[in-house]
Design an enzyme around this catalytic site. Structure first.
Site, PDB file in Angstrom:
ATOM      1  N   GLN A 171      -4.386  12.957   2.115  1.00  0.00           N
ATOM      2  CA  GLN A 171      -3.303  13.746   2.736  1.00  0.00           C
ATOM      3  C   GLN A 171      -2.926  14.951   1.876  1.00  0.00           C
ATOM      4  O   GLN A 171      -2.497  15.983   2.395  1.00  0.00           O
ATOM      5  CB  GLN A 171      -2.054  12.883   2.954  1.00  0.00           C
ATOM      6  CG  GLN A 171      -2.164  11.877   4.076  1.00  0.00           C
ATOM      7  CD  GLN A 171      -2.656  10.531   3.601  1.00  0.00           C
ATOM      8  OE1 GLN A 171      -3.369  10.418   2.602  1.00  0.00           O
ATOM      9  NE2 GLN A 171      -2.289   9.485   4.306  1.00  0.00           N
ATOM     10  N   ARG A 188       1.256  11.300  11.430  1.00  0.00           N
ATOM     11  CA  ARG A 188       1.591  10.389  10.333  1.00  0.00           C
ATOM     12  C   ARG A 188       2.721  11.028   9.541  1.00  0.00           C
ATOM     13  O   ARG A 188       3.095  12.175   9.770  1.00  0.00           O
ATOM     14  CB  ARG A 188       0.370  10.028   9.465  1.00  0.00           C
ATOM     15  CG  ARG A 188      -0.675  11.052   9.228  1.00  0.00           C
ATOM     16  CD  ARG A 188      -0.214  12.267   8.486  1.00  0.00           C
ATOM     17  NE  ARG A 188       0.399  11.946   7.208  1.00  0.00           N
ATOM     18  CZ  ARG A 188       1.184  12.750   6.526  1.00  0.00           C
ATOM     19  NH1 ARG A 188       1.487  13.959   6.990  1.00  0.00           N
ATOM     20  NH2 ARG A 188       1.707  12.397   5.372  1.00  0.00           N
ATOM     21  N   GLY A 189       3.256  10.253   8.577  1.00  0.00           N
ATOM     22  CA  GLY A 189       4.446  10.716   7.863  1.00  0.00           C
ATOM     23  C   GLY A 189       5.656  10.080   8.524  1.00  0.00           C
ATOM     24  O   GLY A 189       5.768  10.061   9.762  1.00  0.00           O
ATOM     25  N   ASN A 204       6.570   4.637  -0.872  1.00  0.00           N
ATOM     26  CA  ASN A 204       5.916   5.887  -0.475  1.00  0.00           C
ATOM     27  C   ASN A 204       4.406   5.687  -0.624  1.00  0.00           C
ATOM     28  O   ASN A 204       3.950   4.616  -1.045  1.00  0.00           O
ATOM     29  CB  ASN A 204       6.426   7.056  -1.331  1.00  0.00           C
ATOM     30  CG  ASN A 204       5.992   8.406  -0.777  1.00  0.00           C
ATOM     31  OD1 ASN A 204       6.125   8.673   0.426  1.00  0.00           O
ATOM     32  ND2 ASN A 204       5.455   9.274  -1.615  1.00  0.00           N
ATOM     33  N   LYS A 205       3.645   6.705  -0.298  1.00  0.00           N
ATOM     34  CA  LYS A 205       2.184   6.627  -0.317  1.00  0.00           C
ATOM     35  C   LYS A 205       1.652   6.017  -1.607  1.00  0.00           C
ATOM     36  O   LYS A 205       2.144   6.324  -2.694  1.00  0.00           O
ATOM     37  CB  LYS A 205       1.639   8.044  -0.116  1.00  0.00           C
ATOM     38  CG  LYS A 205       0.146   8.191  -0.125  1.00  0.00           C
ATOM     39  CD  LYS A 205      -0.578   7.237   0.811  1.00  0.00           C
ATOM     40  CE  LYS A 205      -0.118   7.361   2.247  1.00  0.00           C
ATOM     41  NZ  LYS A 205      -0.569   6.231   3.091  1.00  0.00           N
ATOM     42  N   ARG A 256       2.795   0.696  12.995  1.00  0.00           N
ATOM     43  CA  ARG A 256       2.713   0.779  11.526  1.00  0.00           C
ATOM     44  C   ARG A 256       3.972   0.117  10.947  1.00  0.00           C
ATOM     45  O   ARG A 256       5.077   0.322  11.472  1.00  0.00           O
ATOM     46  CB  ARG A 256       2.615   2.245  11.060  1.00  0.00           C
ATOM     47  CG  ARG A 256       1.316   2.922  11.526  1.00  0.00           C
ATOM     48  CD  ARG A 256       1.073   4.234  10.799  1.00  0.00           C
ATOM     49  NE  ARG A 256       0.668   4.029   9.422  1.00  0.00           N
ATOM     50  CZ  ARG A 256       0.585   5.013   8.522  1.00  0.00           C
ATOM     51  NH1 ARG A 256       0.908   6.254   8.861  1.00  0.00           N
ATOM     52  NH2 ARG A 256       0.191   4.759   7.290  1.00  0.00           N
ATOM     53  N   ASP A 268       8.887   6.580   2.543  1.00  0.00           N
ATOM     54  CA  ASP A 268       8.725   5.880   3.824  1.00  0.00           C
ATOM     55  C   ASP A 268       9.853   4.890   4.083  1.00  0.00           C
ATOM     56  O   ASP A 268      10.165   4.569   5.223  1.00  0.00           O
ATOM     57  CB  ASP A 268       7.372   5.171   3.875  1.00  0.00           C
ATOM     58  CG  ASP A 268       6.267   6.190   4.038  1.00  0.00           C
ATOM     59  OD1 ASP A 268       5.827   6.756   3.020  1.00  0.00           O
ATOM     60  OD2 ASP A 268       5.888   6.471   5.187  1.00  0.00           O
TER      61      ASP A 268
END
Ligand code: MRU
Length: 346
Positions: free
Chosen positions: A193, A44-45, A244-245, A87, A234
């Protein structure tokens, strides 16, 4: 510890769902294996899923019959569509797949060795990502004071990239430069995370880190305990809005309210100039089980309704600077992004 390792017949991915308790690699022999690893977040990332997808296409190429070059291209396009469906938010995934397809088309035209050329392109994406991250670290180091408490959210480290990291790349570079760096890592619910990956990664490198829960960030800022925030991205829209997250937006609002500089660190492969603003960025929604449980242990009443967006968008007004592999962009971002990533002035 390598995030991913390429061998002649397979890609091995450090299984991030198992960290920090177990350090194990998943072996991917096919593009389908890689797609599954991305979907289940074993890898991930944003940059890491881009590089993995590129290797997924290389695995597909190695297995494909290349006698009919047009058929081969059609098959690679099909594999690309399959990997792209894993994703939706991180643009690095689509960027890497498109770059692999562009290379395939070029090789099909030129008559060169298809398999060898495609493997080499995936390796180039992987190596360039590490190089870009080191450049991000180099530029980002400029904004880090000689002694600094830095807050980060999620994991934008070596684990989220081909290596070195973006936000953690900045932290690594400042630490390597001999600065007195201490990191506060948000745990980053629902998938933790920050707790599972960032804390682990920094401890591996002996970079001082303290773990906090997400709802503590405001308290620390108000107490003057944070000198700057650095997070990854992202997808960055043309006006500088950043996906982003989930929770990044909250941190940015808190930083603004407390006059703490808020930086985003990301390579060019995260910039999406086709989207005029962040409202157009597709936001992944994930399953309810991530919210109602922790490590399989229920934490909510059975049957409760759940909403689980995996990312949010931080509007550009809240961002002090975007640290890229080509330099730091400051507002107005629309001009800076265009200049650095198309070579054009606004
Ligand atoms: O859902 P994840 O773990 O893939 O989300 C990752 C992030 O939001 C990272 O901060 C982002 O990809 C930047 S990674 C250098």
């Amino acid at each position: 510890m390598e995030t991913m390792c390429w061998y002649e017949d397979r890609l091995e991915l450090l299984d991030q769902t198992k960290l920090p308790h177990e350090v194990v690699y998943v072996k991917c022999f096919t593009a389908e294996d890689v797609a599954r690893a991305i979907k289940t977040m074993q890898v991930r990332g944003a940059p890491a899923i881009g590089a993995s997808a590129a290797f997924g296409m290389a695995l597909a190429a190695l297995k494909e019959d290349d006698a009919d070059r047009q058929k081969f291209l059609a098959r690679m396009e099909e594999v690309g569509r399959h990997l792209a469906a894993t994703r939706p938010t991180a643009v690095n995934l689509f960027w890497a797949i498109e770059r692999m397809l562009a290379k395939t088309r070029e090789l099909v035209q030129s008559g060169a060795d298809l398999k060898e050329g495609i493997v080499q392109e995936a390796l180039a994406i992987y190596r360039e990502d590490i190089e870009m991250n080191k450049r991000i670290g180099h530029y980002g180091n400029e904004v880090v004071p000689a002694k600094a408490n830095i807050l980060t959210h999620c994991n934008a480290g070596a684990l989220a990239t081909a290596g070195y990291g973006t936000a953690l790349g900045v932290i690594r570079a400042a630490h390597a430069a001999g600065k007195d760096i201490h990191v506060y890592a948000d745990e980053t619910r629902p998938l933790l995370q920050g707790a599972r990956l960032t804390a682990w990664e920094l401890m591996q490198d002996n970079i001082p880190v303290t773990l906090i829960t997400d709802n503590m960030a405001g308290y620390l800022m108000r107490k003057g305990m944070i000198d700057l925030v650095v997070v990854g991205a992202d997808r960055i829209a043309a006006n500088g809005d950043v996906a982003n997250k989930i929770g990044t937006y909250t941190v940015a609002v808190l930083a603004k309210a407390n006059r703490v500089p808020f930086y985003v660190a990301a390579p060019g492969s995260t910039v999406d100039l086709t989207l005029v603003n962040g409202d157009l960025i597709p936001i992944e929604e994930r399953g309810h089980e991530e919210v109602i449980s922790l490590y399989g242990q229920g934490v909510a009443p059975q049957g409760v309704k759940v909403f689980n967006p995996a990312f949010d968008v931080t509007p550009h007004e809240l961002i002090t600077g975007i640290i890229t592999d080509k330099g730091i962009i400051r507002p107005p971002f629309v001009e800076g992004l265009k200049k650095l990533f198309t070579g054009e002035e606004e």
